[in-house]
Motif scaffolding. Structure first.
Motif, PDB file in Angstrom:
ATOM      1  N   MET A   1     -27.061 -64.191  63.078  1.00  0.00           N
ATOM      2  CA  MET A   1     -27.470 -64.268  64.413  1.00  0.00           C
ATOM      3  C   MET A   1     -29.102 -64.314  64.300  1.00  0.00           C
ATOM      4  N   HIS A  66     -28.044 -69.770  56.791  1.00  0.00           N
ATOM      5  CA  HIS A  66     -27.171 -68.612  57.303  1.00  0.00           C
ATOM      6  C   HIS A  66     -25.861 -69.021  58.174  1.00  0.00           C
ATOM      7  N   ASP A  68     -22.449 -68.256  59.507  1.00  0.00           N
ATOM      8  CA  ASP A  68     -21.470 -67.116  60.030  1.00  0.00           C
ATOM      9  C   ASP A  68     -20.274 -67.485  59.641  1.00  0.00           C
ATOM     10  N   ASP A 190     -28.364 -60.613  57.228  1.00  0.00           N
ATOM     11  CA  ASP A 190     -27.974 -60.581  58.909  1.00  0.00           C
ATOM     12  C   ASP A 190     -27.172 -59.381  59.133  1.00  0.00           C
ATOM     13  N   HIS A 439     -16.515 -60.548  57.670  1.00  0.00           N
ATOM     14  CA  HIS A 439     -17.614 -60.915  58.097  1.00  0.00           C
ATOM     15  C   HIS A 439     -18.257 -59.976  59.011  1.00  0.00           C
ATOM     16  N   HIS A 440     -19.795 -60.203  59.093  1.00  0.00           N
ATOM     17  CA  HIS A 440     -20.477 -59.157  59.930  1.00  0.00           C
ATOM     18  C   HIS A 440     -20.460 -59.565  61.524  1.00  0.00           C
ATOM     19  N   ASP A 441     -19.721 -60.304  61.808  1.00  0.00           N
ATOM     20  CA  ASP A 441     -19.482 -61.010  63.308  1.00  0.00           C
ATOM     21  C   ASP A 441     -17.954 -60.861  63.465  1.00  0.00           C
TER      22      ASP A 441
END
Ligand SMILES: *[C@@H]1O[C@H](CO)[C@@H](O)[C@H](O)[C@H]1NC(C)=O
Ligand SMILES: *[C@@H]1O[C@H](CO)[C@@H](O)[C@H](O)[C@H]1NC(C)=O
Ligand SMILES: [Zn+2]
Length: 991
Positions: A1, A66, A68, A190, A439-441
């Motif tokens: 993000m 990047h 996501d 991120d 994943h980071h989201d």
């Protein structure tokens, strides 16, 4: 993000004038020459880096995107560029475009990070396109960085799932590109804060260095002043250095380009207009601005090499825009060298930049703690996502357990387990779904609602397919082809089979390498049952009236009995309805003053109905313990100090004092026939908060099963619900949390180990991720809480530990997700109801780890129940263990999974820190040949942690790919030291 932040915008007036003077000499260039195609080389990695200039400031331009793996759109929507109305982003076009542009100029470089996307793209390419891409990789023009399936979240992921997701990404890269596909650099630009355990894992995966973008803004300022944005992270207090040492670099500008230098189609910065015959010629201006920024950036780093990340979220869809301008930038800036400029710009990659830092032969500051919590401003602590979407967080954790069971049974059941409609692919779907969920989201809970639903659906699909495999394997191992039934809704007491059947069997598969004993609770409608174990022996069981669980399911009663399951194996219990028996235990109003088993005594306050003390009867220790539920009023952003609301990422209570939900609990006690089995006290605090306090017969832990939701919002207030344990333990502002489920870190209130903190958020700024456990202790008593999912928590008052269970918010927190975290669903239209467990144990600090390490592993790798209806055929094998013997208590079997036709991947882990336990923090030796009961181990070789490099080739700067053959080692004994994980490829055959 994306979050813009600008650190290098101050221009030094002197430098500015000088640059203007130099540039005016140079404005007569007419055309921009591109270098001719240079000869094809076959070097990749460090050897393919462009030359740098030792006496100049070298600026490494790193073109990157990047991407996501799901956030505002699902992973597949991002891949295809679908739903561009939500966000313009299409990864397939990015890769198409970048490959075209790399071919146009051999100097150009690109890095790619997320293998989940690259894999999707690769398999749709023609073989000639694949050849071309291989060539680019072999020449180091396209370089893989990080290379896991995704860029995992660091706060809420469990190490076991992180290792798995890295393994499948890196395996694809190795199998597709060989040694040139092996990333040298870990790249977490991120994630919202950084876990020490991640650094430890990266070191053991063979990475030479690690770069990230986000850290606390105060930490960043201190590091800039002290030139400590490069550091050596010593990421384990137990592994012998340099095993877990990792060079770590902090990127200058998050992961964005410097201000004014974004040339993506999504950006508005001016292109380089270099034809002096046309209007708006701006080369002088661009070069001057660039030199100023580069020189300014160099003042906060140690060497004469600096990095600039030329890209951002989903950029390079039309890569020509970026590369055309970067080619010009490099040309015009370097042309100034003829006029005395000391700045050299080059296309580069993180590994080429890293190589130069390595060559500088400097010493770096040592770091032994972690980078939590992360704040990007005084009132903006990213500590809400530690708890956001608690149901998804739990589902992800259960899915990991189910996947490990699926993997193990694929090995133990042999080829028979893979016969099914999906061929070899039965466990692949689940592996990939779990990998995407890291994943980071994803598991972090910071995605849009429709994307959260997509992650959950993928996990459910994966589990459906794994069920085929599990059924096949259990059929092969038991010799019974009776249809296996799965009850995935037992958490809400729904299982149509047990609710209606008069006779059924339940098999309990235990994925741990030691036996487990645990209670099984099944929803039933009968009032009396007979239960027998695998030897036909009768087992005590108890029926009680079911706790009122809203309107789910039809069962009126609950059947409880203890089961025992052998290591890596199952045990089968048969259950039949009896005509007559004792009446089901029913609930009596009021709390008892005390419940106890042979290990623990728990007391309740007769006036409030709340817990009041906890005693360990073996060690004769006792503490006061009050537990209650509270909610923080989420800031709505209308606030004098800052307009930051609480949201999916950020926790910002508008007061440091939470509201108590109720000072007293309405209680009921189940009057049981078999108090040695289980005792149960039910508590109601509000229509939306209840709890069952359970003490199982032979458990050293007290279970608190909480149910929270739907959180009321009709008062217009967002709510963040915590439970708080207030004890007589004498702490002084210190508590402990685990890092990704592994090593434990000390946390001190209003304190950071490497800089002087100015605390601006007394609650949120003291929250830390709790992955699997947290504890408070003094010299005598340690109270450990084992959680069943990742949650945020803190110790705000001495002797107190609070854990955030659920959050429901009315405002977006302006970090890009653009939705308030307000979870509802078709079956929960008034808001999500979430249920979970906390397991409490009280021990002397010196032996507490002996209790909480195995307890936490039992929660992470929980037994799987499968059911068959009616009688089993008489020659069914009712009990099986895949191991010859249980592994020693210090050893955890982390991974057992089929690798290819004849070999399996095995990870054995020493699960104690070196200082934790007198008994268990000792080296342990395991004999691999005597491990399995049904597999012959014919050969073994050791790999790095991510299984993409042979152990004996690790940490080589220049490497030659070497073909490995399995060898019959002189010894099959392997020794594990505290916190060591060893990864083996075993060639096996089924006995
Ligand atoms: C690196 O620095 C050390 C002193 O810190 C020195 O002894 C050594 O020779 C240097 N190595 C290289 C390759 O320059
Ligand atoms: C990497 O892949 C190659 C094939 O490209 C294979 O021969 C080799 O064994 C793999 N290395 C590891 C460590 O699995
Ligand atoms: Zn991201």
């Amino acid at each position: 993000m994306i979050r813009a932040s600008f650190f290098f915008s101050n221009m030094a007036a002197g430098a500015l004038q000088l640059a203007v003077a130099l540039l005016s000499l140079f404005s007569a260039v007419l055309s921009f020459p591109l270098g001719p195609e240079t000869k094809h080389t076959t070097t990749c990695g460090y050897e393919s880096c462009h030359a740098t200039k030792p006496n100049m400031l070298n600026v490494h331009l790193v073109p990157h995107t990047h991407d996501d793996v799901g956030w505002l759109k699902t992973v597949d929507q991002y891949f295809y560029g679908d739903r561009n109305d939500i966000q313009h982003a299409g990864v397939q076009y990015i890769l198409d475009s970048v490959v075209d542009q790399l071919l146009k100029n051999p100097d150009r470089r690109f890095i790619y990070v997320e293998t989940a996307f690259f894999y999707r793209w690769w398999k749709r390419q023609s073989s000639s396109a694949q050849q071309t891409v291989k060539q680019l990789v072999n020449e180091g023009r396209l370089e893989f960085v990080n290379g896991g399936w995704c860029m995992s979240d660091e706060a809420t992921t469990h190490y076991s799932a992180v290792i798995d997701q890295m393994t499948i990404g890196l395996r694809f890269l190795n199998e597709t590109f060989g040694a040139c596909g092996r990333p040298r650099v870990a790249w977490h630009i991120d994630p919202f804060g950084h876990a020490r355990e991640h650094a430890s894992m990266f070191a053991q995966m063979g990475y030479d260095g690690f770069f990230f973008g986000r850290l606390d803004y105060q930490d960043r300022m201190h590091r800039m002043v002290q030139k400590e944005q490069e550091l050596l992270w010593r990421a384990s207090d137990s592994l012998t250095p340099p095993t877990a040492d990792l060079f770590t670099g902090i990127l200058p500008n998050g992961y964005n380009p410097p201000e004014g230098f974004c040339w993506d189609q999504s950006c508005d910065d001016p292109p380089i207009r270099d034809d002096p015959d046309l209007e708006d010629y701006n080369v002088d201006d661009v070069v001057m601005r660039f030199l100023t920024i580069a020189n300014s950036q160099a003042t906060v780093y140690k060497t004469n090499h600096i990095i600039m990340t030329m890209g951002s979220d989903f950029q390079y869809e039309n890569a020509n825009l970026w590369y055309k301008n970067l080619d010009k930038l490099i040309h015009y800036v370097n042309a100034q060298q003829a006029n005395g400029s000391k700045v050299n710009v080059l296309y580069s990659t993180p590994s080429c930049y890293l190589q130069e830092l390595h060559r500088a032969n400097l010493t770096w500051a040592l770091k032994t703690d972690d980078f939590f919590p992360y704040a990007d401003s005084a009132h903006d602590f990213w500590t809400g996502y530690f708890t956001s979407r608690p149901a998804l967080k739990r589902y992800e954790r259960i899915s990991n357990s189910n996947l490990q069971t699926c993997n193990q049974l694929e090995v133990l059941g042999g080829p028979a387990s893979r016969q099914g409609p999906f061929g070899e692919g039965e466990s692949q779907t689940m592996k990939k779904a779990m990998a995407v969920a890291q994943h980071h989201d994803a598991v972090s809970g910071t995605e849009k609602q429709h994307v959260a639903n997509d992650y959950a659906r993928r996990l459910a699909n994966g589990w459906q397919r794994c069920q085929v495999l599990v059924s096949n394997s259990l059929a092969a191992l038991s010799g019974s082809s009776a249809k296996r039934i799965y009850c995935d809704n037992l958490n809400i007491s729904v299982c149509p089979l047990t609710e209606s059947s008069k006779k059924f069997s339940v098999s309990v598969y235990n994925p741990l390498a030691r036996p487990v004993t645990r209670p099984v609770r099944l929803p039933v409608n009968g009032t009396a049952y007979a239960v027998s174990d695998a030897n036909g022996k009768a087992v005590d069981c108890q029926v009680s009236t079911r706790e009122v669980r809203r309107n789910r399911g039809f069962a009126v009663n609950e059947l409880v009995f203890q089961v025992q399951a052998p290591p890596l194996g199952y045990s089968t219990y048969s259950v039949s309805l009896r005509q007559a028996g004792p009446r089901p235990a029913s609930a009596q109003p009021g709390a008892p003053t005390v419940i106890q088993n042979k290990f623990l005594r728990v007391t309740f306050d007769p006036d409030t109905g709340l817990l009041s003390s906890l005693s360990n009867l073996e060690t004769k220790q006792s503490i006061k313990l009050t537990q209650n539920f509270y909610w923080y009023n989420a800031s709505d952003g209308n606030n004098l100090e800052s307009n930051q609301p609480s949201g999916a990422y950020i926790f910002r209570p508008n007061s440091s004092t939470p509201f108590v939900i109720s000072r007293t609990a309405k209680t009921e006690t189940i009057q049981v026939q078999f108090p040695h089995m289980v005792q149960e006290v039910r508590q109601w605090f509000a229509p939306w908060v209840s709890q069952v306090v359970r003490l199982h017969g032979d458990s050293r832990a007290l279970e608190l099963e909480w149910t929270v939701g739907p959180l009321p919002i009709d008062d217009g207030l967002g709510k963040e619900v915590i439970t708080r344990l207030d004890t007589s333990i004498k702490t002084s502002e210190i508590f402990y949390t685990d890092s990704n489920g592994r090593e434990v870190l000390q946390r001190k209130k209003d304190f950071r180990p490497t800089w002087n903190l100015m605390q601006s958020e007394p609650i949120a700024g003291n929250y830390y991720p709790i992955n699997s456990r947290a504890f408070i202790k003094d010299d005598v008593d340690q109270l450990t809480v084992v959680t069943d999912r990742s949650q945020g928590g803190g110790s705000i008052h001495n002797g107190s530990l609070e854990i955030m269970l659920h959050r429901r918010l009315l405002y977006d927190d302006v970090r890009g997700v653009a939705e308030p975290l307000n979870e509802t669903s078709n079956i929960f239209p008034e808001g999500l109801v979430v249920r979970g467990r906390l397991l409490l144990s009280l021990d002397p600090p010196s032996v507490a780890a002996d209790a909480h390490r195995p307890l936490a592993q039992e929660v992470v790798m929980q037994p799987l129940l499968t059911f068959t209806n009616g009688d089993l055929s008489p020659n069914t094998r009712l009990e099986f263990s895949g191991l010859q013997a249980a592994l020693p208590p210090a050893v955890h079997l982390l991974t057992l999974t089929q690798w290819d036709k004849d070999s399996v991947l095995l990870r054995l882990e020493h699960q104690f820190q070196s200082w934790e336990s007198k008994v268990n923090s000792q080296p342990v030796t395991v004999n691999l040949q005597k491990l399995f009961s049904t597999l012959d181990v014919l050969g073994m070789s050791e790999l790095n942690l991510s299984a993409n490099q042979w152990k004996d080739e690790m940490m080589r700067f220049k490497e030659k790919p070497l073909l490995k053959t399995f060898q019959d080692p002189s010894t099959w004994e392997v020794t594990l030291r505290p916190m060591e994980i060893r990864t083996f490829l075993l060639r096996v055959s089924l006995r």
